[in-house]
Scaffold this active site. Structure first.
Site, PDB file in Angstrom:
ATOM      1  N   LYS A   1      -9.803  -0.048  10.490  1.00 48.83           N
ATOM      2  CA  LYS A   1     -10.035  -1.206   9.839  1.00 48.83           C
ATOM      3  C   LYS A   1     -10.368  -2.384  10.732  1.00 48.83           C
ATOM      4  CE  LYS A   1      -7.030  -0.051   6.179  1.00 48.83           C
ATOM      5  NZ  LYS A   1      -7.723   0.653   5.156  1.00 48.83           N
TER       6      LYS A   1
ATOM      7  N   HIS B   1       0.979  -1.038  -0.045  1.00 50.07           N
ATOM      8  CA  HIS B   1      -0.015   0.038   0.121  1.00 50.07           C
ATOM      9  C   HIS B   1       0.946   1.284  -0.026  1.00 50.07           C
ATOM     10  CE1 HIS B   1      -2.911   3.013   1.597  1.00 50.07           C
ATOM     11  NE2 HIS B   1      -3.866   2.234   1.403  1.00 50.07           N
TER      12      HIS B   1
ATOM     13  N   CYS C   1      -4.813   2.432  -3.585  1.00 50.05           N
ATOM     14  CA  CYS C   1      -3.380   2.816  -3.216  1.00 50.05           C
ATOM     15  C   CYS C   1      -2.386   2.047  -3.367  1.00 50.05           C
ATOM     16  CB  CYS C   1      -3.543   3.343  -1.623  1.00 50.05           C
ATOM     17  SG  CYS C   1      -4.698   4.645  -1.256  1.00 50.05           S
TER      18      CYS C   1
ATOM     19  N   ASP D   1       3.379  -4.339   7.711  1.00 48.22           N
ATOM     20  CA  ASP D   1       2.029  -3.412   7.571  1.00 48.22           C
ATOM     21  C   ASP D   1       1.219  -4.588   8.002  1.00 48.22           C
ATOM     22  OD1 ASP D   1      -0.059  -2.289   6.813  1.00 48.22           O
ATOM     23  OD2 ASP D   1       0.602  -1.663   4.894  1.00 48.22           O
TER      24      ASP D   1
ATOM     25  N   GLN E   1      -4.320  -4.798   7.112  1.00 49.55           N
ATOM     26  CA  GLN E   1      -5.340  -5.679   6.680  1.00 49.55           C
ATOM     27  C   GLN E   1      -5.538  -6.813   7.608  1.00 49.55           C
ATOM     28  OE1 GLN E   1      -8.032  -5.019   4.644  1.00 49.55           O
ATOM     29  NE2 GLN E   1      -6.963  -3.094   3.827  1.00 49.55           N
TER      30      GLN E   1
HETATM   31  C1  LIG Z   1      -2.331  -2.764   3.417  1.00 45.74           C
HETATM   32  C2  LIG Z   1      -2.687  -1.399   4.087  1.00 45.74           C
HETATM   33  N1  LIG Z   1      -1.511  -0.756   4.600  1.00 45.74           N
HETATM   34  C3  LIG Z   1      -1.986   0.682   4.864  1.00 45.74           C
HETATM   35  C4  LIG Z   1      -3.077   1.138   4.921  1.00 45.74           C
HETATM   36  C5  LIG Z   1      -3.390   2.576   5.464  1.00 45.74           C
HETATM   37  O1  LIG Z   1      -4.088   2.760   6.601  1.00 45.74           O
HETATM   38  P1  LIG Z   1      -4.590   4.135   7.116  1.00 45.74           P
HETATM   39  O2  LIG Z   1      -4.880   5.055   6.067  1.00 45.74           O
HETATM   40  O3  LIG Z   1      -5.326   3.848   8.162  1.00 45.74           O
HETATM   41  O4  LIG Z   1      -3.047   4.591   7.694  1.00 45.74           O
HETATM   42  C6  LIG Z   1      -4.299   0.684   4.107  1.00 45.74           C
HETATM   43  C7  LIG Z   1      -5.771   1.154   4.152  1.00 45.74           C
HETATM   44  O5  LIG Z   1      -6.162   0.918   3.184  1.00 45.74           O
HETATM   45  C8  LIG Z   1      -4.091  -0.766   3.947  1.00 45.74           C
HETATM   46  O6  LIG Z   1      -4.970  -1.568   3.413  1.00 45.74           O
END
Ligand SMILES: Cc1ncc(COP(=O)(O)O)c(C=O)c1O
Length: 417
Positions: A237, A134, A375, A211, A214
């Site tokens: 999430k 992401h 993203c 990360d 998810q």
């Molecule tokens: C795999 C992953 N990493 C990071 C994020 C970013 O999360 P946040 O916007 O809450 O920082 C997301 C959100 O869609 C995600 O799916």
């Protein structure tokens, strides 16, 4: 039906999705006169009543700033905030609550590490990412590329969406300072074998950041078992509020890392000519923190632990298999991501139709999915598309909702045919 309050509510019973649904008031609203079918959980999940209640109670009865006052309400709010940290510790099975830093979201957690841990990275130092990341786990490392001349290397995936471990291993060198990798792809649903990634990286003395944005909502997480150096996730999430995220880091790293932001509450003392910082984790939490959001997050994680993350994962695996079964019956639809180990996220393209059009049309049937690049533009390039549609499931989704998605897609396809 009353909200879940304790583990024993489920004792002896299987996974009762209808029972769980009663805890999520929003699931009973309609959109365009149709029952809501919310399949955009990968973007943000809905909130159960215990979370809504905890937030309301914190504001109504127990609100004050934390770590500041000596009065009753401040002490109560501080205790609640620190209790939430302990709940996160249990959720991740971290060794100590001091290894848990509250951030605003996953994005801030990665920025904190890149900025603080990466402070002494030099030109030519390498950061290894996977092609599935992401942007939150890409752009902070681009900062180091732009500002310090670091080099980003990309671990590839197979056509089915699995990380190619041998190729990943070949990317590691004496210059590698960090491996930063997703635990679960937000597009393909691929679950990355983090334990193996960590074993390979640690054999060369390279730290690993995971990360978990998810993964944290779909899988049981045990950071001690994974042995990763950093693990981040985001509250909204995991059925919690927005505005709060978590960075877990091994104590040795947090103690050695310089603060990320400066301000109130992160210091031991401030003078005109010198400053001394507080201890971890507080030295990373400058300013008034997301107090009530932390309480809400604690309630959300408790909720997940009460339902049982193994049970959630098993139930969602069945939903994902059913979604694959239904959607792969359409010869005009292509599913992206067929990893053996895959969570409840199903991305797809429909022949001749833009994902935005599909999403807009099926929305009129009450079905909410995400359309776009999610993203994850480097991954989109790897897949040879600019965007996909994504149905992402939560513990409260049902097979009937998968059917509703399939029927809405058939209608959309017929409409444009
Ligand atoms: C795999 C992953 N990493 C990071 C994020 C970013 O999360 P946040 O916007 O809450 O920082 C997301 C959100 O869609 C995600 O799916």
């Amino acid at each position: 039906m009353t909200a879940l309050t304790k583990e024993s509510d489920f004792t002896g019973g299987g996974f009762d999705v209808e029972r769980i649904r009663t805890d999520f008031p929003i699931l009973f609203r309609e959109v365009y006169g149709k029952p809501l079918v919310y399949l955009d959980n990968g973007a943000s999940a809905q909130k159960p009543r215990p979370v809504l209640d905890a937030i309301e109670h914190a504001y109504k009865m127990e609100y004050a700033n934390v770590h500041r006052g000596l009065h009753y309400l401040s002490n109560t709010a501080t205790q609640n905030y620190e209790n939430a940290r302990e709940t996160v510790r249990r959720f991740l099975n971290a060794e100590s609550a001091d290894e848990i830093v509250f951030t605003r979201n996953l994005t801030e957690a990665v920025n904190l590490v890149a900025s603080s841990f990466g402070m002494d990275f030099k030109a030519g130092d390498e950061i290894v990412l996977s092609i599935m990341e992401h942007h939150s786990n890409i752009v902070p490392w681009h900062f180091l590329r732009e500002r310090k001349g670091c080099v980003i290397k990309w671990a590839p995936i197979s056509d089915s969406g699995e990380l190619l471990l041998d190729e990943f291993e070949r990317l590691l060198s004496k210059r590698t300072r960090m491996v930063a990798i997703t635990h679960m792809s937000n597009v393909l649903g691929t679950i990355v074998p983090i334990k193996e990634v960590v074993r390979i990286a640690h054999a060369r003395g390279i730290p690993v950041l995971v990360d978990g944005a998810q993964a944290a909502v779909h899988l049981p997480i045990d950071v001690q078992e994974l042995d990763c150096d950093f693990y981040g996730f985001t509250g909204h999430k995991t059925y919690g509020p927005s505005g709060i995220g978590v960075l877990y880091a091994k104590r040795k790293h947090l103690d050695a890392m310089p603060p990320y932001m400066g301000g109130g509450e992160m210091i031991e003392s401030v003078h005109r000519d010198r400053v001394a910082y507080g201890k971890t984790p507080h030295k990373f939490e400058a300013g008034t923190p997301p107090i009530v959001q932390a309480v809400g997050l604690g309630a959300a994680l408790d909720y997940m632990m009460q339902v049982g993350r193994g049970r959630i994962a098993a139930y969602e695996a069945g939903l994902k298999d059913y979604a694959h079964e239904r959607l792969s019956g359409f010869n005009w639809l292509k599913i992206h991501g067929h990893a053996k180990d895959k969570g409840a996220i199903v991305s797809f393209s429909v022949e001749g139709l833009h994902p935005h059009d599909i999403s807009t049309i099926i929305d009129r049937s009450g079905v909410a999915v995400r359309a776009g690049h999610h993203c994850a533009q480097p991954l989109m390039e790897r897949l040879g598309v600019t965007a996909t549609c994504r149905a992402s499931f939560a513990m409260y989704n049902t097979r009937a909702e998968v059917d509703a998605l399939a029927e809405a897609l058939v209608k959309a396809h017929e409409f444009f045919a």
